[in-house]
Design an enzyme around this catalytic site. Structure first.
Site, mmCIF file in Angstrom:
data_model
loop_
_atom_site.group_PDB
_atom_site.id
_atom_site.type_symbol
_atom_site.label_atom_id
_atom_site.label_comp_id
_atom_site.label_asym_id
_atom_site.label_seq_id
_atom_site.Cartn_x
_atom_site.Cartn_y
_atom_site.Cartn_z
ATOM 1 N N THR A 166 0.827 -1.230 -0.119
ATOM 2 C CA THR A 166 -0.230 0.060 0.075
ATOM 3 C C THR A 166 0.792 1.185 0.005
ATOM 4 O O THR A 166 1.960 1.012 0.516
ATOM 5 C CB THR A 166 -0.920 0.167 1.369
ATOM 6 O OG1 THR A 166 -1.786 -1.146 1.331
ATOM 7 C CG2 THR A 166 -1.722 1.363 1.541
ATOM 8 N N ARG A 194 -13.932 -7.239 -1.603
ATOM 9 C CA ARG A 194 -13.363 -6.782 -0.330
ATOM 10 C C ARG A 194 -12.864 -5.410 -0.226
ATOM 11 O O ARG A 194 -12.049 -4.931 -1.223
ATOM 12 C CB ARG A 194 -12.367 -8.074 0.093
ATOM 13 C CG ARG A 194 -11.360 -7.917 1.508
ATOM 14 C CD ARG A 194 -10.255 -7.040 1.121
ATOM 15 N NE ARG A 194 -9.326 -6.900 2.397
ATOM 16 C CZ ARG A 194 -8.345 -6.087 2.600
ATOM 17 N NH1 ARG A 194 -7.764 -5.071 1.547
ATOM 18 N NH2 ARG A 194 -7.448 -6.115 3.476
ATOM 19 N N GLY A 196 -10.567 -2.720 1.911
ATOM 20 C CA GLY A 196 -9.561 -2.682 3.136
ATOM 21 C C GLY A 196 -9.790 -1.359 4.038
ATOM 22 O O GLY A 196 -10.844 -0.632 4.058
ATOM 23 N N ASP A 197 -8.480 -1.089 4.782
ATOM 24 C CA ASP A 197 -8.555 -0.057 5.754
ATOM 25 C C ASP A 197 -8.467 1.455 5.061
ATOM 26 O O ASP A 197 -8.637 2.282 5.291
ATOM 27 C CB ASP A 197 -7.706 -0.203 6.896
ATOM 28 C CG ASP A 197 -6.205 -0.406 6.205
ATOM 29 O OD1 ASP A 197 -6.052 -0.878 5.352
ATOM 30 O OD2 ASP A 197 -5.299 0.359 6.556
ATOM 31 N N THR A 217 -0.505 0.984 6.576
ATOM 32 C CA THR A 217 -0.060 0.022 5.473
ATOM 33 C C THR A 217 -0.232 -1.134 6.408
ATOM 34 O O THR A 217 -0.075 -1.192 7.582
ATOM 35 C CB THR A 217 1.145 0.230 4.757
ATOM 36 O OG1 THR A 217 1.374 -0.917 4.060
ATOM 37 C CG2 THR A 217 2.274 0.755 5.559
ATOM 38 N N GLY A 218 -0.645 -2.326 5.591
ATOM 39 C CA GLY A 218 -0.581 -3.631 6.446
ATOM 40 C C GLY A 218 -1.865 -4.448 6.337
ATOM 41 O O GLY A 218 -2.442 -4.150 4.989
ATOM 42 N N GLY A 220 -5.234 -4.825 6.258
ATOM 43 C CA GLY A 220 -6.554 -3.816 6.373
ATOM 44 C C GLY A 220 -7.471 -4.056 7.577
ATOM 45 O O GLY A 220 -7.917 -3.141 8.447
HETATM 46 N N1 GLY Z 1 -3.971 -2.133 4.074
HETATM 47 C C1 GLY Z 1 -4.281 -2.291 2.768
HETATM 48 C C2 GLY Z 1 -5.332 -3.102 2.800
HETATM 49 O O1 GLY Z 1 -5.340 -4.098 3.474
HETATM 50 O O2 GLY Z 1 -6.227 -2.995 1.969
#
Ligand code: GLY
Ligand code: GLY
Length: 306
Positions: A166, A194, A196-197, A217-218, A220
């Protein structure tokens, strides 16, 4: 601590936490040089009085155009082989925000997120509605092949299996205004649909002039559960922490309570920067108070996931 809050700008960017950098010296050099060049472009905008919103849009746009990271051009595909992209942007002065989720064929999702912020009363557009809006706004569209080609292009430099990467940017401009932007392809082989965050304000992206600007990042799901970006903002605003103190407290929450995995960058309201991660690798760099460019793949605050 010397406060240099009024007269200087600060900028931090990241290209994702987790995964590996291929052992070849060449790949590490290319990633570092890319981050360095993007910080230089960001410096040009901020040093001449440009806004933090313009700086983060431009830096994330450049990260999206690079095949080395999991966003825009370099994004990973979902389990159906499609490239569904998420992005968000937030303006710390107005507290306006814009985001897009699971969009197909948008070349630069961060630009579309910014248009959502500026041209709609909404914050988050997804799927078909987001694409209709993109077409209405004439944003550049590409084919799915565009993203597929990037995977081939970068395969000598990065892990083919990269599920992290990310990208994000946070900035404080000369007027003291903060902004954050984040963009991602999400998880490799994620379920279609899906989200994410990254496009969720307060989870993967947040900015408020009274606290800080944060991009995560990581994994989500871990950042959604911990509402991590908003939590860091809260620590700065209400607990009077600076960027590093808030980053350490957030890292402890992420690892100890939630067993989370990932990292984040923070610029606080006084222009101090922190980067932190649970993973071995995080591709990031920063310019604090108009100073030197610092680029690193691992030397940030770190509590390994247990
Ligand atoms: N941090 C990005 C995701 O998991 O989508
Ligand atoms: N996109 C409008 C707002 O954030 O209020």
């Amino acid at each position: 601590m010397i406060k240099k809050s009024k007269e200087s700008f600060s900028l931090a960017i990241h290209g994702g936490a987790g995964g590996t950098i291929k052992k070849a010296r060449e790949s590490e050099t290319v990633v570092k040089q890319t981050l360095h060049d993007i910080l230089e472009r960001g410096r040009t905008i901020l040093a001449r009085g440009g806004s933090s919103i313009d700086a983060v849009t431009s830096c994330v746009g450049m990260l999206e155009d690079c095949p080395l990271f999991n966003a825009g051009y370099g994004a990973v595909s979902n389990s159906a082989g499609q490239y569904e992209l998420d992005a968000a942007i937030m303006d710390g002065k107005t507290l306006k925000a814009g985001a897009v989720a699971a969009v197909l064929n948008v070349k630069n999702p961060v630009d579309l997120a910014r248009l959502v912020m500026e041209k709609t009363p909404h914050i988050l557009l997804s799927g078909k509605g987001a694409i209709a809006f993109a077409k209405m706004q004439n944003v550049p569209m590409v084919t799915q092949k565009y993203f597929k080609d990037a995977q081939e292009k970068a395969s000598s430099l990065i892990d083919k299996n990269k599920k992290h990467g990310t990208v994000g940017a946070v900035a404080r401009d000369l007027k003291g205004n903060l902004a954050a932007a984040t963009s991602t392809g999400g998880w490799g082989a994620k379920m279609p649909g899906r989200i994410g965050d990254s496009p969720l304000i307060g989870a993967g992206n947040f900015a408020n002039n009274d606290s800080g600007a944060i991009s995560c990042t990581g994994i989500g799901e871990h950042f959604i559960r911990t509402v991590l970006a908003g939590y860091i903002g809260f620590l700065i605003e209400r607990e009077n922490m600076d960027a590093s103190e808030a980053a350490m407290a957030a890292l402890i929450r992420l690892t100890e309570k939630f067993k989370g995995e990932g990292g984040f960058i923070v610029v606080d309201k006084n222009g101090y920067i922190a980067a932190a991660q649970t993973t071995k690798i995080m591709r990031c760099g920063w310019i604090e108070h108009g100073g030197e460019i610092h680029v690193t793949l691992q030397e940030t605050l770190r509590i390994p996931k247990t």
